[in-house]
Design a protein around this motif. Structure first.
Motif, PDB file in Angstrom:
ATOM      1  N   CYS A 174      15.967  64.931 -10.009  1.00  0.00           N
ATOM      2  CA  CYS A 174      15.699  64.573  -8.717  1.00  0.00           C
ATOM      3  C   CYS A 174      15.065  65.848  -8.245  1.00  0.00           C
ATOM      4  N   PRO A 175      13.764  66.251  -8.393  1.00  0.00           N
ATOM      5  CA  PRO A 175      13.065  67.115  -8.388  1.00  0.00           C
ATOM      6  C   PRO A 175      12.915  67.822  -6.812  1.00  0.00           C
ATOM      7  N   TYR A 176      13.093  66.943  -6.013  1.00  0.00           N
ATOM      8  CA  TYR A 176      12.904  67.235  -4.364  1.00  0.00           C
ATOM      9  C   TYR A 176      14.195  67.792  -3.906  1.00  0.00           C
ATOM     10  N   LEU A 177      15.239  67.740  -4.824  1.00  0.00           N
ATOM     11  CA  LEU A 177      16.781  67.989  -4.095  1.00  0.00           C
ATOM     12  C   LEU A 177      17.378  69.211  -4.943  1.00  0.00           C
ATOM     13  N   ASN A 178      17.947  70.150  -4.230  1.00  0.00           N
ATOM     14  CA  ASN A 178      18.512  71.307  -4.831  1.00  0.00           C
ATOM     15  C   ASN A 178      19.750  71.722  -3.739  1.00  0.00           C
ATOM     16  N   LYS A 179      20.495  72.732  -4.310  1.00  0.00           N
ATOM     17  CA  LYS A 179      21.585  73.200  -3.475  1.00  0.00           C
ATOM     18  C   LYS A 179      20.962  73.881  -2.091  1.00  0.00           C
ATOM     19  N   GLY A 180      19.663  74.094  -2.107  1.00  0.00           N
ATOM     20  CA  GLY A 180      19.035  74.860  -0.934  1.00  0.00           C
ATOM     21  C   GLY A 180      18.754  73.908   0.205  1.00  0.00           C
ATOM     22  N   ASN A 181      18.610  72.389  -0.098  1.00  0.00           N
ATOM     23  CA  ASN A 181      18.326  71.775   1.030  1.00  0.00           C
ATOM     24  C   ASN A 181      19.211  70.463   1.042  1.00  0.00           C
ATOM     25  N   VAL A 182      20.421  70.383   0.377  1.00  0.00           N
ATOM     26  CA  VAL A 182      21.250  69.397   0.383  1.00  0.00           C
ATOM     27  C   VAL A 182      22.762  70.253   0.510  1.00  0.00           C
ATOM     28  N   ARG A 183      23.335  69.866   1.796  1.00  0.00           N
ATOM     29  CA  ARG A 183      24.520  70.507   1.966  1.00  0.00           C
ATOM     30  C   ARG A 183      25.593  69.943   1.524  1.00  0.00           C
ATOM     31  N   ILE A 184      26.289  70.625   0.633  1.00  0.00           N
ATOM     32  CA  ILE A 184      27.650  69.853  -0.127  1.00  0.00           C
ATOM     33  C   ILE A 184      28.977  70.421   0.733  1.00  0.00           C
ATOM     34  N   PRO A 185      29.788  69.725   0.774  1.00  0.00           N
ATOM     35  CA  PRO A 185      30.879  69.897   1.607  1.00  0.00           C
ATOM     36  C   PRO A 185      31.767  71.113   0.634  1.00  0.00           C
ATOM     37  N   ARG A 186      32.303  71.869   0.977  1.00  0.00           N
ATOM     38  CA  ARG A 186      33.136  73.011   0.090  1.00  0.00           C
ATOM     39  C   ARG A 186      34.171  72.518  -0.619  1.00  0.00           C
ATOM     40  N   SER A 187      34.930  71.389   0.187  1.00  0.00           N
ATOM     41  CA  SER A 187      36.124  70.865  -0.598  1.00  0.00           C
ATOM     42  C   SER A 187      35.514  69.835  -1.600  1.00  0.00           C
ATOM     43  N   ALA A 188      34.272  69.575  -1.899  1.00  0.00           N
ATOM     44  CA  ALA A 188      33.807  68.471  -2.711  1.00  0.00           C
ATOM     45  C   ALA A 188      34.115  69.274  -4.187  1.00  0.00           C
ATOM     46  N   GLU A 189      34.690  68.379  -4.997  1.00  0.00           N
ATOM     47  CA  GLU A 189      34.664  68.820  -6.568  1.00  0.00           C
ATOM     48  C   GLU A 189      33.384  68.312  -7.263  1.00  0.00           C
ATOM     49  N   LEU A 190      32.719  69.463  -8.060  1.00  0.00           N
ATOM     50  CA  LEU A 190      31.550  69.169  -8.396  1.00  0.00           C
ATOM     51  C   LEU A 190      31.770  68.985 -10.137  1.00  0.00           C
ATOM     52  N   CYS A 191      31.383  67.934 -10.781  1.00  0.00           N
ATOM     53  CA  CYS A 191      31.715  68.035 -12.252  1.00  0.00           C
ATOM     54  C   CYS A 191      30.246  68.318 -12.879  1.00  0.00           C
ATOM     55  N   GLY A 192      30.411  69.691 -13.014  1.00  0.00           N
ATOM     56  CA  GLY A 192      28.866  70.267 -13.610  1.00  0.00           C
ATOM     57  C   GLY A 192      27.809  70.510 -12.402  1.00  0.00           C
ATOM     58  N   ASP A 193      26.631  70.819 -12.692  1.00  0.00           N
ATOM     59  CA  ASP A 193      25.411  70.679 -11.804  1.00  0.00           C
ATOM     60  C   ASP A 193      24.876  69.539 -11.516  1.00  0.00           C
ATOM     61  N   PRO A 194      25.108  69.142 -10.259  1.00  0.00           N
ATOM     62  CA  PRO A 194      24.711  67.557  -9.894  1.00  0.00           C
ATOM     63  C   PRO A 194      22.935  67.762  -9.763  1.00  0.00           C
ATOM     64  N   PHE A 195      22.377  68.960  -9.649  1.00  0.00           N
ATOM     65  CA  PHE A 195      21.007  68.822  -9.414  1.00  0.00           C
ATOM     66  C   PHE A 195      20.274  69.094 -10.698  1.00  0.00           C
ATOM     67  N   LYS A 196      20.839  69.143 -11.917  1.00  0.00           N
ATOM     68  CA  LYS A 196      19.994  69.931 -12.790  1.00  0.00           C
ATOM     69  C   LYS A 196      18.902  68.919 -13.519  1.00  0.00           C
ATOM     70  N   THR A 197      17.888  69.453 -13.682  1.00  0.00           N
ATOM     71  CA  THR A 197      16.641  68.860 -14.351  1.00  0.00           C
ATOM     72  C   THR A 197      16.573  69.113 -15.813  1.00  0.00           C
ATOM     73  N   THR A 198      16.859  68.178 -16.717  1.00  0.00           N
ATOM     74  CA  THR A 198      16.891  68.770 -18.076  1.00  0.00           C
ATOM     75  C   THR A 198      15.353  69.054 -18.594  1.00  0.00           C
ATOM     76  N   GLU A 199      15.310  69.868 -19.618  1.00  0.00           N
ATOM     77  CA  GLU A 199      13.939  69.998 -20.415  1.00  0.00           C
ATOM     78  C   GLU A 199      13.658  68.688 -20.910  1.00  0.00           C
ATOM     79  N   ASP A 200      14.646  67.978 -21.463  1.00  0.00           N
ATOM     80  CA  ASP A 200      14.098  66.947 -22.433  1.00  0.00           C
ATOM     81  C   ASP A 200      13.754  65.676 -21.483  1.00  0.00           C
TER      82      ASP A 200
END
Length: 319
Positions: free
Chosen positions: A275-301
């Motif tokens: 999702c190229p328009y979303l990143n940690k800078g413009n989406v506020r994630i609650p501190r209490s939320a468990e992240l399973c890896g980087d949810p915003f990753k855009t893969t080279e493949d």
């Protein structure tokens, strides 16, 4: 579709446009209008009410009738065919013996500023002895839908309308179809089990649905619930949401705005991948939320595939 046909000054309801439409077996409403007895405002009001009551989906207007047809088409957002339209009656009618209040025409023409040029098809003659060279019409309308008939005069039967009307009527049909799609209230169709939104059941390739609001009471967005919804731009999540599943919004290539409620406790892997328009800078994630890896990753493949999706969207004529 019903067509409202409006004849010109001192004209007849059974004019060239009417006869052509009858020959094409189109349902027509063509009232008789006495332009000298009624004020322009009263005529416009009566024709507008007729267009609505008869459920006319398009209009045709000849000469002065073109002025009223265009006025109604703009106000009701309908397509229109104009035949040698008299779009500046305040300069033409006095030469034809009209004694009414021409100032009303000037006021009524203000609506032309709101014209959608794509809604108009027009046929004019290059030897129109009444209107002249149609300079104002040419300047106002889009040239792509303007037909200039060599040798055509002001009389509609000199314009070979039978040649042009079929394509113009097809254009009107497509215009109406696109307008209905554009302003239709999209139906939101979700598969919900308990408090989990399992998936969105609407077509991921529908370019007219660009926003979704997840219903209140949903606690979980299921795995791949909105996977590859390439046209969605905004998603509103409800307060009380607890979990966003794996790949829930993966490959939403145009997604630009999404809220993560403070109640969210877990965001699955690849939830917003590619999702190229979303990143940690413009989406506020609650501190209490468990992240399973980087949810915003855009893969080279997938970068090349993503570029193709975005290119196709920009090139889509429906947008």
């Amino acid at each position: 579709m019903n067509i409202l046909n409006i004849h010109g000054y001192k004209g007849t309801p059974h004019n060239a446009a009417y006869n052509t439409l009858c020959g094409l077996e189109k349902p027509i409403i063509s009232p008789e209008i006495d332009y000298d007895s009624d004020t322009p405002e009263d005529i416009l009001l009566r024709l507008t009410e007729l267009c609505i009551s008869e459920k006319c989906e398009s209009l045709a207007g000849t000469s002065l009738g073109g002025f009223f047809a265009l006025n109604i088409a703009i106000k009701l957002e309908k397509p229109v065919i104009l035949v040698n339209p008299c779009l500046q009656p305040e300069t033409v009618l006095p030469n034809l013996g009209y004694e009414g209040d021409i100032s009303q025409f000037i006021v009524m023409s203000e609506v032309f500023k709101k014209l959608d040029r794509d809604s108009v098809c027009c046929v004019i003659g290059d030897h129109d002895e009444i209107i002249g060279d149609h300079y104002y019409t040419k300047r106002l309308l889009s040239s792509k839908n303007l037909q200039i008939v060599e040798g055509g005069t002001h009389a509609g039967d000199t314009l070979n309308l039978r040649r042009y009307f079929p394509d113009m009527l097809k254009y009107q049909y497509i215009y109406n179809l696109n307008m209905k799609r554009r302003f239709a209230v999209p139906k939101r169709n979700y598969q919900i089990t308990g408090d989990c939104l399992v998936r969105c059941c609407e077509s991921c390739e529908d370019p007219y649905i660009t926003e979704y609001t997840v219903p209140a009471g949903i606690k979980t967005i299921g795995e791949s619930a909105f996977f590859q919804f390439i046209y969605v731009k905004k998603i509103t999540l409800p307060d009380g949401l607890v979990e966003i599943g794996d790949s829930a919004f993966e490959k939403c290539a145009e997604l630009r705005r999404i809220n993560i409620p403070l109640s969210v406790r877990k965001i699955g892997k690849h939830a917003f991948r590619n999702c190229p328009y979303l990143n940690k800078g413009n989406v506020r994630i609650p501190r209490s939320a468990e992240l399973c890896g980087d949810p915003f990753k855009t893969t080279e493949d997938n970068r090349r595939e993503l570029d193709e999706i975005l290119f196709n969207q920009r090139d889509n004529p429906l947008l």
